[in-house]
Design an enzyme around this catalytic site. Structure first.
Site, PDB file in Angstrom:
ATOM      1  N   ASN A 108      74.892 122.098  56.386  1.00 37.70           N
ATOM      2  CA  ASN A 108      73.763 122.720  57.058  1.00 37.70           C
ATOM      3  C   ASN A 108      73.068 121.686  57.936  1.00 37.70           C
ATOM      4  O   ASN A 108      73.166 120.480  57.679  1.00 37.70           O
ATOM      5  CB  ASN A 108      72.771 123.262  56.016  1.00 37.70           C
ATOM      6  CG  ASN A 108      71.589 123.970  56.655  1.00 37.70           C
ATOM      7  OD1 ASN A 108      71.749 124.771  57.575  1.00 37.70           O
ATOM      8  ND2 ASN A 108      70.394 123.670  56.181  1.00 37.70           N
ATOM      9  N   ASP A 137      67.898 123.054  51.128  1.00 38.07           N
ATOM     10  CA  ASP A 137      67.711 121.757  51.800  1.00 38.07           C
ATOM     11  C   ASP A 137      67.739 120.558  50.847  1.00 38.07           C
ATOM     12  O   ASP A 137      67.085 119.548  51.088  1.00 38.07           O
ATOM     13  CB  ASP A 137      66.373 121.747  52.580  1.00 38.07           C
ATOM     14  CG  ASP A 137      66.282 122.888  53.568  1.00 38.07           C
ATOM     15  OD1 ASP A 137      67.319 123.219  54.185  1.00 38.07           O
ATOM     16  OD2 ASP A 137      65.194 123.461  53.720  1.00 38.07           O
ATOM     17  N   ILE A 197      72.806 130.077  49.893  1.00 41.08           N
ATOM     18  CA  ILE A 197      74.240 130.242  49.615  1.00 41.08           C
ATOM     19  C   ILE A 197      74.444 130.391  48.098  1.00 41.08           C
ATOM     20  O   ILE A 197      73.968 129.567  47.321  1.00 41.08           O
ATOM     21  CB  ILE A 197      75.042 129.034  50.145  1.00 41.08           C
ATOM     22  CG1 ILE A 197      74.834 128.886  51.661  1.00 41.08           C
ATOM     23  CG2 ILE A 197      76.530 129.171  49.813  1.00 41.08           C
ATOM     24  CD1 ILE A 197      75.283 130.049  52.508  1.00 41.08           C
ATOM     25  N   HIS A 246      69.182 120.821  59.369  1.00 38.86           N
ATOM     26  CA  HIS A 246      67.762 121.149  59.150  1.00 38.86           C
ATOM     27  C   HIS A 246      66.930 120.440  60.211  1.00 38.86           C
ATOM     28  O   HIS A 246      67.156 119.260  60.490  1.00 38.86           O
ATOM     29  CB  HIS A 246      67.340 120.700  57.746  1.00 38.86           C
ATOM     30  CG  HIS A 246      65.932 121.093  57.404  1.00 38.86           C
ATOM     31  ND1 HIS A 246      65.595 122.383  57.075  1.00 38.86           N
ATOM     32  CD2 HIS A 246      64.783 120.375  57.367  1.00 38.86           C
ATOM     33  CE1 HIS A 246      64.296 122.441  56.840  1.00 38.86           C
ATOM     34  NE2 HIS A 246      63.777 121.241  57.014  1.00 38.86           N
ATOM     35  N   GLY A 267      72.001 131.918  68.299  1.00 37.80           N
ATOM     36  CA  GLY A 267      73.352 131.397  68.455  1.00 37.80           C
ATOM     37  C   GLY A 267      73.477 130.211  69.395  1.00 37.80           C
ATOM     38  O   GLY A 267      74.570 129.907  69.861  1.00 37.80           O
ATOM     39  N   THR A 268      72.351 129.517  69.674  1.00 36.73           N
ATOM     40  CA  THR A 268      72.445 128.381  70.605  1.00 36.73           C
ATOM     41  C   THR A 268      73.280 127.242  70.007  1.00 36.73           C
ATOM     42  O   THR A 268      74.122 126.663  70.700  1.00 36.73           O
ATOM     43  CB  THR A 268      71.043 127.875  70.993  1.00 36.73           C
ATOM     44  OG1 THR A 268      70.282 127.644  69.810  1.00 36.73           O
ATOM     45  CG2 THR A 268      70.325 128.885  71.863  1.00 36.73           C
ATOM     46  N   ASN A 269      73.057 126.927  68.729  1.00 38.01           N
ATOM     47  CA  ASN A 269      73.885 125.893  68.101  1.00 38.01           C
ATOM     48  C   ASN A 269      75.344 126.333  68.033  1.00 38.01           C
ATOM     49  O   ASN A 269      76.256 125.544  68.286  1.00 38.01           O
ATOM     50  CB  ASN A 269      73.370 125.574  66.689  1.00 38.01           C
ATOM     51  CG  ASN A 269      72.512 124.321  66.658  1.00 38.01           C
ATOM     52  OD1 ASN A 269      72.848 123.323  67.287  1.00 38.01           O
ATOM     53  ND2 ASN A 269      71.414 124.378  65.933  1.00 38.01           N
ATOM     54  N   LEU A 304      69.762 131.872  57.313  1.00 30.07           N
ATOM     55  CA  LEU A 304      68.535 131.819  56.531  1.00 30.07           C
ATOM     56  C   LEU A 304      68.660 132.289  55.087  1.00 30.07           C
ATOM     57  O   LEU A 304      67.692 132.246  54.342  1.00 30.07           O
ATOM     58  CB  LEU A 304      67.434 132.619  57.250  1.00 30.07           C
ATOM     59  CG  LEU A 304      67.098 132.116  58.659  1.00 30.07           C
ATOM     60  CD1 LEU A 304      65.973 132.936  59.261  1.00 30.07           C
ATOM     61  CD2 LEU A 304      66.733 130.631  58.657  1.00 30.07           C
ATOM     62  N   GLU A 341      70.104 118.426  67.866  1.00 27.48           N
ATOM     63  CA  GLU A 341      71.079 119.303  67.207  1.00 27.48           C
ATOM     64  C   GLU A 341      72.324 119.464  68.062  1.00 27.48           C
ATOM     65  O   GLU A 341      73.456 119.334  67.570  1.00 27.48           O
ATOM     66  CB  GLU A 341      70.453 120.681  66.944  1.00 27.48           C
ATOM     67  CG  GLU A 341      69.376 120.678  65.880  1.00 27.48           C
ATOM     68  CD  GLU A 341      68.677 122.019  65.733  1.00 27.48           C
ATOM     69  OE1 GLU A 341      67.992 122.201  64.723  1.00 27.48           O
ATOM     70  OE2 GLU A 341      68.803 122.887  66.639  1.00 27.48           O
TER      71      GLU A 341
END
Length: 196
Positions: free
Chosen positions: A102, A145, A88, A104, A12-14, A85, A174
């Site tokens: 997203n 991606d 979708i 990447h 959950g850092t982002n 991960l 990021e």
């Protein structure tokens, strides 16, 4: 105010950086977090920020419309993947065209696809002897991606870089750029709404 929905699987850092960024901007707020890992760190991040979490179960996610129906009721302006991960489903992409994005940890189209996440990406980049790596922010389509690229930023790889040091450089990109790109997309939307 615009509504953001975050899908996440990890620490959950982002997500924490996105929450902090939009807490200080009157553009949008994180309405809810959807997570597919019961004990992921992102759940604690959400709890500390007072943001509701919906836990996703795989069979229900892929074989029913239960979660999609709930998400439609939330009316998100943007669905943001932050280390999520699972692929979708097509039904989500149809319901939210060019509304799911997203990030990447490499310069797509290189080093993308199934299984290419986190340290796997950095290992592959270093093994290939690349001079640069970076981040790619892109729309989500039905392939891993492979959606249209919105933004890229690169960083030089030094001969002394390891998987860990490269990961740190990518995380810094990021944290700096993902919130700004999201804000830009939502601001563009606001401009379109105002003129239409």
């Amino acid at each position: 105010m615009k509504q953001i929905l975050i899908l996440a699987s990890g620490k959950g850092t982002n997500t924490a950086h996105l929450i902090a960024y939009f807490n200080n901007k009157p553009i949008a707020r994180v309405k809810a977090i959807l997570c597919n890992v019961p004990h992921a760190g992102v759940i604690q991040v959400a709890s500390q920020a007072g943001i509701p979490v919906m836990l996703l179960e795989k069979n229900t996610f892929y074989n029913t419309s239960i979660y999609l129906d709930l998400v439609k009721k939330m009316k998100p302006d943007l669905i943001v993947l932050a280390g999520f991960l699972w692929k979708i489903p097509a039904s989500w992409i149809e319901a939210f065209p060019r509304r799911i994005i997203n990030i990447h940890p490499a310069l797509l189209p290189k080093f993308g696809g199934k299984g290419m996440y986190g340290h796997h990406v950095h290992e592959a980049v270093l093994q290939a002897g690349e001079a640069y790596s970076g981040i790619t922010i892109h729309y989500v389509n039905e392939e891993y991606d492979a959606g249209d690229i919105i933004f890229q930023e690169k960083v030089k790889i030094e001969p002394t870089d390891t998987v860990e040091t490269l990961a740190q450089k990518i995380h810094a990109l990021e944290y700096e750029y993902y919130p700004k790109v999201i804000a830009d997309l939502l601001t563009q939307d606001l401009a379109v709404e105002t003129t239409s």
